[in-house]
Scaffold this motif. Structure first.
Motif, PDB file in Angstrom:
ATOM      1  N   ASN A 118       0.918  -1.345  -0.234  1.00  0.00           N
ATOM      2  CA  ASN A 118      -0.063  -0.045  -0.166  1.00  0.00           C
ATOM      3  C   ASN A 118       0.690   1.390  -0.110  1.00  0.00           C
ATOM      4  OD1 ASN A 118      -1.820  -1.501  -0.286  1.00  0.00           O
ATOM      5  ND2 ASN A 118      -2.281  -1.453   2.447  1.00  0.00           N
ATOM      6  N   HIS A 119       1.820   1.219   0.535  1.00  0.00           N
ATOM      7  CA  HIS A 119       2.982   2.507   1.210  1.00  0.00           C
ATOM      8  C   HIS A 119       3.475   2.425  -0.683  1.00  0.00           C
ATOM      9  CE1 HIS A 119       6.708   4.199   3.638  1.00  0.00           C
ATOM     10  NE2 HIS A 119       5.721   4.871   2.591  1.00  0.00           N
ATOM     11  N   LEU A 120       3.863   1.368  -1.772  1.00  0.00           N
ATOM     12  CA  LEU A 120       4.343   1.544  -2.408  1.00  0.00           C
ATOM     13  C   LEU A 120       3.248   2.789  -3.330  1.00  0.00           C
ATOM     14  CD1 LEU A 120       5.974  -1.165  -4.980  1.00  0.00           C
ATOM     15  CD2 LEU A 120       4.455   0.543  -5.600  1.00  0.00           C
ATOM     16  N   ILE A 121       2.220   2.024  -3.466  1.00  0.00           N
ATOM     17  CA  ILE A 121       0.769   2.390  -4.243  1.00  0.00           C
ATOM     18  C   ILE A 121       1.280   3.664  -4.100  1.00  0.00           C
ATOM     19  CG2 ILE A 121      -1.886   2.273  -4.371  1.00  0.00           C
ATOM     20  CD1 ILE A 121      -1.626  -0.730  -4.427  1.00  0.00           C
ATOM     21  N   HIS A 122       1.076   3.915  -2.524  1.00  0.00           N
ATOM     22  CA  HIS A 122       0.807   5.218  -2.211  1.00  0.00           C
ATOM     23  C   HIS A 122       2.176   6.191  -3.186  1.00  0.00           C
ATOM     24  CE1 HIS A 122       0.696   8.809   1.080  1.00  0.00           C
ATOM     25  NE2 HIS A 122       1.655   9.118   0.880  1.00  0.00           N
ATOM     26  N   HIS A 123       3.450   6.076  -3.214  1.00  0.00           N
ATOM     27  CA  HIS A 123       4.374   6.922  -3.479  1.00  0.00           C
ATOM     28  C   HIS A 123       4.575   6.740  -5.392  1.00  0.00           C
ATOM     29  CE1 HIS A 123       6.213   8.353  -0.170  1.00  0.00           C
ATOM     30  NE2 HIS A 123       6.202   6.691   0.334  1.00  0.00           N
ATOM     31  N   ARG A 124       3.846   5.759  -5.831  1.00  0.00           N
ATOM     32  CA  ARG A 124       3.690   6.024  -7.401  1.00  0.00           C
ATOM     33  C   ARG A 124       2.505   6.748  -7.734  1.00  0.00           C
ATOM     34  NH1 ARG A 124       0.850   0.137  -8.933  1.00  0.00           N
ATOM     35  NH2 ARG A 124      -0.850   1.064  -8.515  1.00  0.00           N
ATOM     36  N   GLY A 125       1.676   7.137  -6.670  1.00  0.00           N
ATOM     37  CA  GLY A 125       0.629   7.552  -6.726  1.00  0.00           C
ATOM     38  C   GLY A 125       0.839   8.817  -7.395  1.00  0.00           C
ATOM     39  N   GLN A 126       1.816   9.617  -6.386  1.00  0.00           N
ATOM     40  CA  GLN A 126       2.406  10.395  -5.884  1.00  0.00           C
ATOM     41  C   GLN A 126       3.831  11.315  -8.031  1.00  0.00           C
ATOM     42  OE1 GLN A 126       4.657  10.484  -2.582  1.00  0.00           O
ATOM     43  NE2 GLN A 126       3.551  11.521  -1.398  1.00  0.00           N
ATOM     44  N   LEU A 127       3.828   9.776  -7.692  1.00  0.00           N
ATOM     45  CA  LEU A 127       4.563   9.454  -9.155  1.00  0.00           C
ATOM     46  C   LEU A 127       3.559  10.264 -10.554  1.00  0.00           C
ATOM     47  CD1 LEU A 127       7.544   9.462  -9.861  1.00  0.00           C
ATOM     48  CD2 LEU A 127       7.326   6.811 -10.155  1.00  0.00           C
ATOM     49  N   THR A 128       2.853   9.792 -10.122  1.00  0.00           N
ATOM     50  CA  THR A 128       1.677   9.672 -11.267  1.00  0.00           C
ATOM     51  C   THR A 128       1.417  11.296 -11.532  1.00  0.00           C
ATOM     52  OG1 THR A 128      -0.590   9.439 -10.630  1.00  0.00           O
ATOM     53  CG2 THR A 128       0.555   7.769 -11.289  1.00  0.00           C
ATOM     54  N   VAL A 129       1.515  12.538 -10.305  1.00  0.00           N
ATOM     55  CA  VAL A 129       1.447  13.789 -10.098  1.00  0.00           C
ATOM     56  C   VAL A 129       2.495  14.114 -11.236  1.00  0.00           C
ATOM     57  CG1 VAL A 129       0.428  15.908  -9.672  1.00  0.00           C
ATOM     58  CG2 VAL A 129      -0.340  13.725  -8.809  1.00  0.00           C
ATOM     59  N   TYR A 130       4.133  14.032 -10.459  1.00  0.00           N
ATOM     60  CA  TYR A 130       5.142  14.434 -10.822  1.00  0.00           C
ATOM     61  C   TYR A 130       5.561  14.324 -12.274  1.00  0.00           C
ATOM     62  CZ  TYR A 130       6.825  15.023  -6.026  1.00  0.00           C
ATOM     63  OH  TYR A 130       7.427  15.050  -5.342  1.00  0.00           O
ATOM     64  N   LEU A 131       4.697  13.146 -12.547  1.00  0.00           N
ATOM     65  CA  LEU A 131       5.541  12.930 -14.394  1.00  0.00           C
ATOM     66  C   LEU A 131       4.045  13.502 -15.584  1.00  0.00           C
ATOM     67  CD1 LEU A 131       5.372   8.978 -14.233  1.00  0.00           C
ATOM     68  CD2 LEU A 131       6.742  10.532 -14.750  1.00  0.00           C
ATOM     69  N   ARG A 132       3.437  13.630 -14.572  1.00  0.00           N
ATOM     70  CA  ARG A 132       1.873  14.788 -15.155  1.00  0.00           C
ATOM     71  C   ARG A 132       2.804  16.823 -15.390  1.00  0.00           C
ATOM     72  NH1 ARG A 132      -0.904  14.082 -18.873  1.00  0.00           N
ATOM     73  NH2 ARG A 132      -2.679  12.406 -18.161  1.00  0.00           N
ATOM     74  N   LEU A 133       2.997  16.774 -14.364  1.00  0.00           N
ATOM     75  CA  LEU A 133       3.382  18.415 -14.351  1.00  0.00           C
ATOM     76  C   LEU A 133       4.951  18.489 -14.661  1.00  0.00           C
ATOM     77  CD1 LEU A 133       2.698  18.826 -10.469  1.00  0.00           C
ATOM     78  CD2 LEU A 133       1.663  19.577 -12.927  1.00  0.00           C
ATOM     79  N   VAL A 134       5.598  16.788 -15.430  1.00  0.00           N
ATOM     80  CA  VAL A 134       6.320  17.310 -16.635  1.00  0.00           C
ATOM     81  C   VAL A 134       6.806  16.705 -17.510  1.00  0.00           C
ATOM     82  CG1 VAL A 134       8.013  17.743 -14.616  1.00  0.00           C
ATOM     83  CG2 VAL A 134       7.960  15.148 -15.588  1.00  0.00           C
ATOM     84  N   ASP A 135       4.946  16.957 -18.080  1.00  0.00           N
ATOM     85  CA  ASP A 135       4.322  16.471 -19.412  1.00  0.00           C
ATOM     86  C   ASP A 135       4.565  15.302 -19.571  1.00  0.00           C
ATOM     87  OD1 ASP A 135       2.850  19.171 -20.310  1.00  0.00           O
ATOM     88  OD2 ASP A 135       5.150  20.045 -19.516  1.00  0.00           O
ATOM     89  N   VAL A 136       5.043  14.347 -18.954  1.00  0.00           N
ATOM     90  CA  VAL A 136       4.809  12.691 -19.670  1.00  0.00           C
ATOM     91  C   VAL A 136       3.972  12.540 -19.699  1.00  0.00           C
ATOM     92  CG1 VAL A 136       6.091  10.524 -18.726  1.00  0.00           C
ATOM     93  CG2 VAL A 136       7.450  12.330 -18.194  1.00  0.00           C
ATOM     94  N   PRO A 137       3.115  11.291 -20.625  1.00  0.00           N
ATOM     95  CA  PRO A 137       1.659  10.824 -20.801  1.00  0.00           C
ATOM     96  C   PRO A 137       1.875   9.721 -19.649  1.00  0.00           C
ATOM     97  CG  PRO A 137       2.925  11.243 -23.490  1.00  0.00           C
ATOM     98  CD  PRO A 137       4.547  11.340 -21.995  1.00  0.00           C
ATOM     99  N   LEU A 138       0.704   9.608 -19.777  1.00  0.00           N
ATOM    100  CA  LEU A 138      -0.194   9.052 -18.118  1.00  0.00           C
ATOM    101  C   LEU A 138       0.043   7.449 -18.624  1.00  0.00           C
ATOM    102  CD1 LEU A 138      -0.620  10.865 -15.186  1.00  0.00           C
ATOM    103  CD2 LEU A 138       1.333   9.798 -15.436  1.00  0.00           C
ATOM    104  N   PRO A 139       0.333   6.339 -18.336  1.00  0.00           N
ATOM    105  CA  PRO A 139      -0.213   5.259 -19.054  1.00  0.00           C
ATOM    106  C   PRO A 139      -1.236   4.999 -17.498  1.00  0.00           C
ATOM    107  CG  PRO A 139       1.543   4.825 -17.388  1.00  0.00           C
ATOM    108  CD  PRO A 139       1.578   6.333 -17.017  1.00  0.00           C
ATOM    109  N   GLN A 140      -2.252   3.526 -17.167  1.00  0.00           N
ATOM    110  CA  GLN A 140      -2.843   3.059 -16.768  1.00  0.00           C
ATOM    111  C   GLN A 140      -2.679   3.256 -15.858  1.00  0.00           C
ATOM    112  OE1 GLN A 140      -7.229   1.945 -18.703  1.00  0.00           O
ATOM    113  NE2 GLN A 140      -6.633   3.353 -20.733  1.00  0.00           N
ATOM    114  N   VAL A 141      -3.403   3.071 -14.763  1.00  0.00           N
ATOM    115  CA  VAL A 141      -2.674   2.352 -13.285  1.00  0.00           C
ATOM    116  C   VAL A 141      -4.478   1.093 -13.459  1.00  0.00           C
ATOM    117  CG1 VAL A 141      -2.565   2.350 -11.691  1.00  0.00           C
ATOM    118  CG2 VAL A 141      -1.219   4.069 -12.416  1.00  0.00           C
ATOM    119  N   TYR A 142      -5.724   2.479 -12.515  1.00  0.00           N
ATOM    120  CA  TYR A 142      -6.582   1.766 -12.740  1.00  0.00           C
ATOM    121  C   TYR A 142      -7.787   1.947 -13.161  1.00  0.00           C
ATOM    122  CZ  TYR A 142      -4.291   0.409  -8.094  1.00  0.00           C
ATOM    123  OH  TYR A 142      -2.961   0.207  -7.262  1.00  0.00           O
TER     124      TYR A 142
END
Lengths: 163, 165
Positions: free
Chosen positions: A131-155
């Protein structure tokens, strides 16, 4: 707690596959970038996510983890992080395949030096690691969005990948 | 231990962290960190509504999103979201505690216009579409709070604003 409820292999495989898809897209030339002055740097967040499956492996193998022995953060190439992640995932999966109910019920501790910070049944601890990993991975999705990386699906669908 | 008994402590722990995060949602529903991002109000309402979705997983054999039976919650205030979350979480907890052991292996499906989005065991649906899913979006919401200079609660470890424990 049976292994089938702590982290079923099917769940582990799906979560690790979506985590890898995100890690692959981390732009390592932006490692020091952070969204806010109080935030963790992108490169360190990605490194943490790459380490975390290793916590599952270590928790299943050892009676405790000692934070005093952990290594500090560094900025690494995404390729290096992916190799680290793959090794950790492989070890965690092998340990999950072998673990028995008794070992999951045994008490496991988080220590710093000689001090015990936290103790719980191993099965609960590995679940919290996921769950902790999922938490930090969730944060990483916002970071990637903010640096203009196209986001793959998670859920579910993202602005870049639809159902 | 039954499957429900092993899931309850995890549910309770995650519910506390999620509630704490929702309580702090600022009255800026239109804030977006990026042009492609979900606005804060929509993200926060989604998190608040996920226990309702979790309940559907435990209570039904399937859900078709295109049938309109699951209506998205609209953001009004942090208080409204916390209230919706509390009601959904209480209902879900009751269903979780009462779940017969063999019901976890039963099939569950999420459909969109008849097309399966998820087809697996109810256990996997609960974990992936409720528990793991809420952790994922709650973490995103934490970054949104940070970007609005709201203090971020400690969840699995300390945050820059709150020490451990």
């Amino acid at each position: 707690m049976a292994a089938t409820t702590a982290i079923p292999l099917k769940e582990f495989d799906q979560e690790m596959a979506s985590t890898r898809r995100l890690l692959e897209r981390v732009p390592d030339e932006k490692g020091t970038w952070k969204p806010h002055q109080k935030s963790f740097a992108l490169g360190h967040l990605a490194q943490l996510v790459a380490w975390m499956p290793g916590w599952i492996a270590t928790t299943l193998r050892e009676p405790h983890i000692d934070l005093a022995q952990s290594t500090g953060y560094s900025f690494e190439a995404t390729e290096v992080l992916l190799r680290l992640f793959d090794t950790n995932v492989q070890q965690a999966r092998a340990a999950l395949e072998q673990v028995t109910g008794n070992a999951l019920e045994a008490t496991w501790s988080l220590k710093r030096g000689g001090q015990v910070l936290f103790s719980a049944p191993r099965g609960e601890v590995i679940r919290q690691h996921l769950n902790h990993l999922i938490h930090h991975r969730g944060q990483l999705t916002v970071y990637l969005r903010l640096v203009d990386v196209p986001l793959p699906q998670v859920y579910g669908p993202t602005a870049d990948e639809r159902w | 231990m039954t499957i429900s008994e092993t899931l309850l402590p995890e549910f309770d722990q995650e519910t506390i962290s999620t509630r704490k995060t929702l309580e702090r949602v600022p009255a800026k529903p239109d804030f977006v960190p990026h042009a492609k991002s979900a606005p804060l109000g929509r993200l926060a309402a989604h998190v608040a509504q996920l226990p309702e979705f979790g309940f559907i997983v435990l209570d039904t054999p399937q859900l078709d999103f295109s049938q309109g039976s699951f209506r998205p919650l609209r953001f009004e205030s942090a208080g409204q979201l916390v209230k919706a979350f509390d009601e959904g979480a209480a209902r879900l907890r009751k269903a979780l505690a009462a779940m017969p052991e063999d019901a976890w292996e039963a099939n569950w499906k999420l459909l969109f216009q008849g097309k399966p989005i998820f087809d697996g065991s109810r256990f996997m649906a609960y974990r992936q579409m409720f528990l793991n899913h809420i952790v994922h979006h709650r973490a995103q919401l934490g970054v949104y709070l940070r970007l609005n200079d709201v203090k971020v609660p400690a969840t699995y470890g300390p945050s820059a604003d709150e020490p451990w424990g």
